[in-house]
Design an enzyme around this catalytic site. Sequence first.
Site, PDB file in Angstrom:
ATOM      1  N   LYS A  22       0.836  -1.217   0.000  1.00 57.29           N
ATOM      2  CA  LYS A  22       0.000   0.000   0.000  1.00 57.29           C
ATOM      3  C   LYS A  22       0.864   1.257   0.000  1.00 57.29           C
ATOM      4  CE  LYS A  22      -2.475   2.544   3.639  1.00 57.29           C
ATOM      5  NZ  LYS A  22      -1.374   3.282   4.216  1.00 57.29           N
ATOM      6  N   ASN A  23       1.862   1.309   0.867  1.00 58.10           N
ATOM      7  CA  ASN A  23       2.599   2.564   0.993  1.00 58.10           C
ATOM      8  C   ASN A  23       3.595   2.787  -0.147  1.00 58.10           C
ATOM      9  OD1 ASN A  23       1.033   3.300   3.133  1.00 58.10           O
ATOM     10  ND2 ASN A  23       2.525   2.756   4.708  1.00 58.10           N
ATOM     11  N   CYS A 117      -5.458   8.619   8.596  1.00 54.86           N
ATOM     12  CA  CYS A 117      -5.817   8.130   9.930  1.00 54.86           C
ATOM     13  C   CYS A 117      -5.461   9.154  10.995  1.00 54.86           C
ATOM     14  CB  CYS A 117      -5.076   6.821  10.224  1.00 54.86           C
ATOM     15  SG  CYS A 117      -5.663   5.446   9.232  1.00 54.86           S
ATOM     16  N   ARG A 122      -0.261  15.697  12.180  1.00 55.75           N
ATOM     17  CA  ARG A 122       0.404  15.182  10.971  1.00 55.75           C
ATOM     18  C   ARG A 122       0.769  16.356  10.056  1.00 55.75           C
ATOM     19  NH1 ARG A 122      -2.206   9.561   8.857  1.00 55.75           N
ATOM     20  NH2 ARG A 122      -0.117   9.402   8.003  1.00 55.75           N
ATOM     21  N   ASP A 315       3.455   0.898  12.037  1.00 57.15           N
ATOM     22  CA  ASP A 315       2.230   0.379  11.420  1.00 57.15           C
ATOM     23  C   ASP A 315       1.938  -1.068  11.827  1.00 57.15           C
ATOM     24  OD1 ASP A 315       1.972   2.827  10.279  1.00 57.15           O
ATOM     25  OD2 ASP A 315       2.701   2.235   8.307  1.00 57.15           O
ATOM     26  N   ARG A 407      -9.247   0.179   3.593  1.00 63.81           N
ATOM     27  CA  ARG A 407      -8.344   1.175   2.997  1.00 63.81           C
ATOM     28  C   ARG A 407      -6.991   0.563   2.685  1.00 63.81           C
ATOM     29  NH1 ARG A 407      -8.537   6.943   5.866  1.00 63.81           N
ATOM     30  NH2 ARG A 407      -6.921   7.179   4.303  1.00 63.81           N
TER      31      ARG A 407
END
Length: 427
Positions: A22-23, A117, A122, A315, A407
């Site tokens: 995903k990242n 999230c 952030r 994570d 997600r």
Amino acid sequence: MKRYVIHGGRPLRGEVAVSGAKNAAASILPGTLLIDGICRISNVPEISDVKLTIEIMERLGAKVRFTEPGTIEIDGRAVRPQLVPPQLGSRMRASHFFIGSMLGRFGCASAPLPGGCDLGERPIDQHLKGFSLMGASERIEDGIVHVSVPGPLSGREGNGRLKGSRIRFDMVTVGATMNLMLAAALAEGTTVLENAAREPHIIDLAGFLNAMGADVRDAGTETITINGVPSLKGGEYRLIPDQIEAGTYMAAAAAAGGDVKLTGVIPQHMDCISSVLRKMGAEIEEGSDFITVRKRNRVAGADITTLPYPGFPTDLQPQLAAVLCTAEGRSKVTESIWEDRFHYTEELRRMGADITVCGKTAVIEGVSKLHGTAVEACDLRAGAALVIAALAADGKTEIGQVGYIERGYQDMVGKLSGLGADIHLEE
Ligand code: EPU
């Protein structure tokens, strides 16, 4: 509202194929817009964040189509500099990567302040500091970030290209490292990123950019050098497997017990979680592209602190905490990346966990069993942690807000069912 219903207490057995990262997709898909041509990206995970990214790419003018499951072709020839639609961009953290790619290609970019999230503050100050050192000016108005360099589109005299520069980040930041790599690929001259992040997806982004004709060196070390090139060409690239998805299934096996083989992984990316799980008493076996996790007896508690790669990933912090809830003895989990990543502990307590959060540390006293109940996912990894806890718990757990899980995890229900878990989705 969608929820997962899980009847816990069944060990997991069998094989599970890990999806693309995903990242990595989060920066590489926006990165394809740097290219005035066609590229094909494979091993793209089927998750809702990717769907949203594709929607934004299309709104910016890209033609995107799936040529087969997991492979997308992006034609960026018709992309034009325009605002990233706020109602889409504000739903996802990774939308800020469109600033790096559009700024690099056109010399100007506008995007909403990114969402994502809720893990505490952030900010994107390091991204903006980098763009500014490369000659861009920025302003934030009504929640929209506008960044531009002197050139035809900004109305100021210049050639519309960023200038290579030396940029030292004040902290290790994955997002700013990637965004500046994107921006610097087409800059004039050499950019040096110091105190850069070293995550596997940083190396993957460099691999993608180089495959398209960029000159990015030493990604994976703390100093990355990018020699700007005038243009990139189209090409093909395959994303790496998802380190965090793999770690999540490893944690699930350690919590529920059984014997699980993860295929399509890069075992070196998993070193940190493998070594923690081994210390806790799980058996881990590694091959060239697979990892097997076996757990027969109750695991022992452990102390972990999250750190930038190659340290223990933030994570996977909630997922490991879920395993530690039923481990023998006391464990300490310290979060050093995000200021507020313990919301999920409240839900685990409702399942019988004994967790006390004190500042950046959660102290977990292992209990012999958790019990099922109704809980809510409050973010992506928190949701994964609740699934792990539910697999190990006695009785039925209903997890609400599973949109968060979707997600970032491709077909979690199907993959866990394939391992023998009693889990289904209720609409
Ligand atoms: N930071 C700043 N200023 C900045 C950028 C970051 O102060 O301009 C701080 C952050 O507040 C944080 C730390 O630096 O305290 C690290 O932030 P980083 O930039 O590394 O995080 P990110 O790029 O926003 C990505 C992942 C996160 C993952 C972190 C850390 C994406 C889309 N997100 O976020 O993934 O936790 O790196 O590895 O790539 C997830 O997948 O669940 C997730 C949250």
